[in-house]
Design a protein around this motif. Structure first.
Motif, PDB file in Angstrom:
ATOM      1  N   PRO A  94     -35.489 -65.669  17.710  1.00  0.00           N
ATOM      2  CA  PRO A  94     -34.509 -65.188  16.754  1.00  0.00           C
ATOM      3  C   PRO A  94     -33.350 -65.795  17.416  1.00  0.00           C
ATOM      4  O   PRO A  94     -32.259 -66.045  16.572  1.00  0.00           O
ATOM      5  N   LEU A  95     -32.925 -65.828  18.653  1.00  0.00           N
ATOM      6  CA  LEU A  95     -31.816 -66.261  19.315  1.00  0.00           C
ATOM      7  C   LEU A  95     -31.552 -67.880  18.804  1.00  0.00           C
ATOM      8  O   LEU A  95     -30.707 -68.207  18.521  1.00  0.00           O
ATOM      9  N   GLU A  96     -32.724 -68.712  19.226  1.00  0.00           N
ATOM     10  CA  GLU A  96     -32.601 -70.047  18.682  1.00  0.00           C
ATOM     11  C   GLU A  96     -32.324 -70.180  17.405  1.00  0.00           C
ATOM     12  O   GLU A  96     -31.489 -71.019  16.732  1.00  0.00           O
ATOM     13  N   SER A  97     -33.005 -69.394  16.416  1.00  0.00           N
ATOM     14  CA  SER A  97     -32.661 -69.554  15.080  1.00  0.00           C
ATOM     15  C   SER A  97     -31.401 -69.175  14.677  1.00  0.00           C
ATOM     16  O   SER A  97     -30.710 -69.922  13.914  1.00  0.00           O
ATOM     17  N   LYS A  98     -30.820 -68.217  15.234  1.00  0.00           N
ATOM     18  CA  LYS A  98     -29.516 -67.644  15.013  1.00  0.00           C
ATOM     19  C   LYS A  98     -28.292 -68.686  15.403  1.00  0.00           C
ATOM     20  O   LYS A  98     -27.375 -68.939  14.728  1.00  0.00           O
ATOM     21  N   VAL A  99     -28.602 -69.483  16.742  1.00  0.00           N
ATOM     22  CA  VAL A  99     -27.891 -70.534  17.197  1.00  0.00           C
ATOM     23  C   VAL A  99     -27.852 -71.596  16.192  1.00  0.00           C
ATOM     24  O   VAL A  99     -26.892 -72.067  15.860  1.00  0.00           O
ATOM     25  N   LEU A 100     -28.853 -71.940  15.767  1.00  0.00           N
ATOM     26  CA  LEU A 100     -28.937 -73.451  14.913  1.00  0.00           C
ATOM     27  C   LEU A 100     -28.513 -73.047  13.489  1.00  0.00           C
ATOM     28  O   LEU A 100     -27.591 -73.877  13.045  1.00  0.00           O
ATOM     29  N   TYR A 101     -28.638 -71.659  13.090  1.00  0.00           N
ATOM     30  CA  TYR A 101     -27.951 -71.132  11.696  1.00  0.00           C
ATOM     31  C   TYR A 101     -26.476 -71.313  11.731  1.00  0.00           C
ATOM     32  O   TYR A 101     -25.644 -71.789  11.022  1.00  0.00           O
ATOM     33  N   ASP A 102     -26.156 -70.686  12.933  1.00  0.00           N
ATOM     34  CA  ASP A 102     -24.432 -70.555  13.071  1.00  0.00           C
ATOM     35  C   ASP A 102     -23.859 -71.926  13.135  1.00  0.00           C
ATOM     36  O   ASP A 102     -22.943 -72.365  12.610  1.00  0.00           O
ATOM     37  N   PHE A 103     -24.628 -72.909  14.159  1.00  0.00           N
ATOM     38  CA  PHE A 103     -24.101 -73.969  14.149  1.00  0.00           C
ATOM     39  C   PHE A 103     -23.977 -75.261  12.873  1.00  0.00           C
ATOM     40  O   PHE A 103     -22.879 -75.645  12.824  1.00  0.00           O
ATOM     41  N   TYR A 104     -25.350 -75.249  12.663  1.00  0.00           N
ATOM     42  CA  TYR A 104     -25.369 -76.145  11.446  1.00  0.00           C
ATOM     43  C   TYR A 104     -25.421 -75.676  10.204  1.00  0.00           C
ATOM     44  O   TYR A 104     -24.277 -76.295   9.375  1.00  0.00           O
ATOM     45  N   LEU A 105     -25.453 -74.419   9.763  1.00  0.00           N
ATOM     46  CA  LEU A 105     -25.197 -73.911   8.573  1.00  0.00           C
ATOM     47  C   LEU A 105     -23.878 -73.029   8.243  1.00  0.00           C
ATOM     48  O   LEU A 105     -23.368 -73.552   6.983  1.00  0.00           O
ATOM     49  N   LYS A 106     -23.592 -72.408   9.256  1.00  0.00           N
ATOM     50  CA  LYS A 106     -22.320 -71.798   8.930  1.00  0.00           C
ATOM     51  C   LYS A 106     -20.950 -72.669   9.505  1.00  0.00           C
ATOM     52  O   LYS A 106     -19.894 -72.615   9.300  1.00  0.00           O
ATOM     53  N   GLY A 107     -21.626 -73.570  10.189  1.00  0.00           N
ATOM     54  CA  GLY A 107     -20.497 -74.497  10.665  1.00  0.00           C
ATOM     55  C   GLY A 107     -19.784 -74.074  11.819  1.00  0.00           C
ATOM     56  O   GLY A 107     -18.326 -74.445  12.371  1.00  0.00           O
ATOM     57  N   ASP A 108     -19.916 -73.112  12.593  1.00  0.00           N
ATOM     58  CA  ASP A 108     -19.224 -72.605  13.888  1.00  0.00           C
ATOM     59  C   ASP A 108     -19.310 -73.285  15.038  1.00  0.00           C
ATOM     60  O   ASP A 108     -20.127 -74.204  15.239  1.00  0.00           O
ATOM     61  N   SER A 109     -18.340 -73.193  15.815  1.00  0.00           N
ATOM     62  CA  SER A 109     -18.255 -73.964  17.023  1.00  0.00           C
ATOM     63  C   SER A 109     -19.205 -73.304  18.003  1.00  0.00           C
ATOM     64  O   SER A 109     -19.550 -72.222  17.914  1.00  0.00           O
TER      65      SER A 109
END
Length: 142
Positions: A94-109
């Motif tokens: 879930p951590l990997e999924s969250k990091v990828l989601y936040d970085f690529y889909l939400k556009g967070d730094s």
């Protein structure tokens, strides 16, 4: 084509949507600025009245063009976003999924993700690298 290309494409599409949205807002402001002036009370020497109306027509056409491009890009983005959501759920961590989601889909730094998750940016970069490797190993039909 690697699986991560889908997420990279989404990140770029989100940025393009934001650009088109900003460009449309600028065009709308130009139209409003042209319409706000009461030209009947201003004495103009030289030039023709049609010059202002031509500017207004071009500004409205530009606004419409940006809106149409944004709408098409947004529709494609939403379709790809559903696919990415489905595929990110296949990751075991879930951590990997969250990091990828936040970085690529939400556009967070990375820095913002690290702050929210209470990790260092260096650790988030490490997690992201691992997540990309695991994501690319998934058997996803494009």
């Amino acid at each position: 084509m690697a699986n991560i290309d889908l997420l990279e494409k989404l990140r770029n599409m989100r940025l393009r949507c934001r650009y088109l949205q900003d460009a449309r807002a600028a065009a709308v402001a130009d139209v409003a600025e042209l319409k706000a002036v009461d030209y009947s009370s201003i004495r103009v020497s030289g030039g023709a009245v049609r010059d202002v109306s031509d500017l207004l027509i071009r500004a409205e056409a530009r606004e419409e063009q940006y809106f149409k491009a944004w709408h098409e890009q947004q529709a494609e983005y939403m379709k790809s976003l559903d696919e990415a959501d489905r595929t990110l759920a296949l990751l075991s961590s879930p951590l990997e999924s969250k990091v990828l989601y936040d970085f690529y889909l939400k556009g967070d730094s990375v820095e913002n993700i690290a702050r929210v998750l209470h990790f260092t940016p260096r650790y988030i970069y490490k997690i992201r690298k691992q997540a990309i490797a695991h994501y690319n190993e998934l058997d996803i039909k494009q």
